[in-house]
Structures are given as structure tokens and as C-alpha cells.
Scaffold this active site. Structure first.
Site, PDB file in Angstrom:
ATOM      1  CG  ASP A  77      20.167 -26.738  -8.059  1.00 34.01           C
ATOM      2  OD1 ASP A  77      20.594 -27.792  -7.552  1.00 34.01           O
ATOM      3  OD2 ASP A  77      18.955 -26.506  -8.223  1.00 34.01           O
ATOM      4  CG  ASP A  80      23.564 -30.218  -9.909  1.00 31.54           C
ATOM      5  OD1 ASP A  80      22.540 -30.023 -10.583  1.00 31.54           O
ATOM      6  OD2 ASP A  80      23.570 -30.125  -8.664  1.00 31.54           O
ATOM      7  CG  ASP A  98      20.676 -31.570  -6.980  1.00 29.06           C
ATOM      8  OD1 ASP A  98      21.343 -30.538  -6.833  1.00 29.06           O
ATOM      9  OD2 ASP A  98      19.668 -31.620  -7.697  1.00 29.06           O
ATOM     10  CG  ASP A 102      18.965 -28.094  -4.623  1.00 21.35           C
ATOM     11  OD1 ASP A 102      20.127 -27.695  -4.840  1.00 21.35           O
ATOM     12  OD2 ASP A 102      18.246 -28.622  -5.493  1.00 21.35           O
TER      13      ASP A 102
END
Length: 206
Positions: A77, A80, A98, A102
Site C-alpha cells: 500500500d 503503490d 487506492d 484500503d
């Protein structure tokens, strides 16, 4: 400056320094991925896949393995975002994907823990897990809603990074209930902090 404001500033500076260090560590791998034409969205999806694997391992009775896989998902995470900035691949679609995934990643792991507690007839622990998940989601929602209204809102004790670390530590040490209780308390405090911060910022503009 008040003591509270000083403490909040220290927390934000520490978090920013830690994030900068982690991003610096992630850059070599990000450069390799750029040369391989791997997009940030692919890394985001891989992080989600690892979170699902972590959840499965937790349900299968392998919490330590699940913790390590979830930690790897958290690292991706971070990767990216580093990849997007380094390759100038930032996009609104990527940021939205994203942020949304998450929440899914966290949700599946919390749900796996709740399923384990429920299957062991532990209603209090099950409820604690769901409350910790709710508080975690509210932390992110408070920021998203504030920013939609034009107020910056990155303040607070417990962001996703802190929650991931606490949960991983809980799974590795066997202190899952204690970790969940701490996540719940810190997330609830963070929600209150963000509500107060946003209310003051918006009121100052009126």
C-alpha cells in the site's frame, strides 16, 4: 502554542518523518517496477489480494502467517503511492481506487477475526472486533468528508499505518484482543480529533 497543539504537532512530524523514511526505502523497488511497466493500480490490487490471503490464513488458524502477509499488504500500500509519485503516474482514479480498496483490505481482515471469535462462541470479542472496524472506517470517512468540504484533515493519533502495525503485533504476540481494544480507543479519539479540527477550520471560513 498549547500543550495539546504541541503534542499534535509532534505526532504529525514523527509520522511524516517515518513515512519519508519508508518511501525512501521503497524507491529502489519502485524503480524496478517502473522499468517493468507495472502500474500503481496493479500494486494496489495485489495489496488487496494479499489482505484476502491474510484473512483466509487467520480463519484457517494461522494468525502469525496471516499477520506477516497482512504486513506485506501494508507495505505494498505504501509502494503503490511511491510508484505513482516516482513515475508521475498519479491520477484521481488511482487515488480513489487506492483509498477504497484500503477500506476493503482492512475490512476483510477484521471480518476474519470476528468470524474466528464468533465460531469460538466469544460474543464480547466479536463485538469488539466489529466496533474496532467501525471506528477505523469512521477515521477514514471523517477525513474524506472533511476534504470534500474543502478542509484539510490529516490529523489524529491513529491512521491506517498505526492500525496495521497494532493488528500485526497483536496477531504475532497472541494479544489480539488487547490490540483490537487499543485500535478502538485510538480510532475513536482520532475521529473526535478530526471532527473538532474540521469544525474549527470550516467555522473559521464562515
Amino acid at each position: 502554542m498549547s500543550q495539546r497543539a504541541h503534542e499534535a504537532g509532534w505526532i504529525e512530524r514523527t509520522r511524516a518523518a517515518g513515512k519519508a523514511w519508508l518511501e525512501a526505502a521503497a524507491r529502489p523497488l519502485a524503480r524496478i517496477l517502473l522499468r517493468l511497466n507495472v502500474s500503481p493500480n496493479v500494486v494496489t490490487l495485489l495489496a488487496l489480494a494479499l489482505s484476502i490471503v491474510a484473512a483466509w490464513l487467520i480463519v484457517a488458524g494461522q494468525p502469525v502467517a496471516g499477520a506477516l502477509v497482512f504486513l506485506a499488504a501494508g507495505a505494498l500500500d505504501l509502494l503503490d503511492g511511491t510508484l505513482a509519485r516516482l513515475g508521475r503516474l498519479d491520477s484521481r482514479v488511482g487515488a480513489f481506487l487506492d483509498s477504497t480498496l484500503d477500506r476493503v483490505s482492512e475490512g476483510v481482515v477484521f471480518t476474519a477475526l470476528a468470524a474466528v471469535f464468533a465460531s469460538n462462541s466469544q460474543p464480547v470479542e466479536t463485538a469488539l472486533t466489529m466496533l474496532a472496524l467501525l471506528a477505523s472506517v469512521l477515521v477514514s470517512y471523517a477525513r474524506a468528508r472533511a476534504e470534500a468540504l474543502g478542509a484539510a484533515c490529516a490529523v489524529g493519533l491513529a491512521t491506517r499505518g498505526e492500525r496495521v502495525v497494532l493488528l500485526v503485533l497483536g496477531l504475532v504476540t497472541g494479544l489480539v484482543v488487547e490490540a483490537l481494544a487499543l485500535i478502538l480507543v485510538l480510532s475513536a479519539i482520532t475521529v473526535v480529533q478530526r471532527i473538532r479540527h474540521t469544525a474549527r477550520e470550516l467555522a473559521a471560513r464562515e
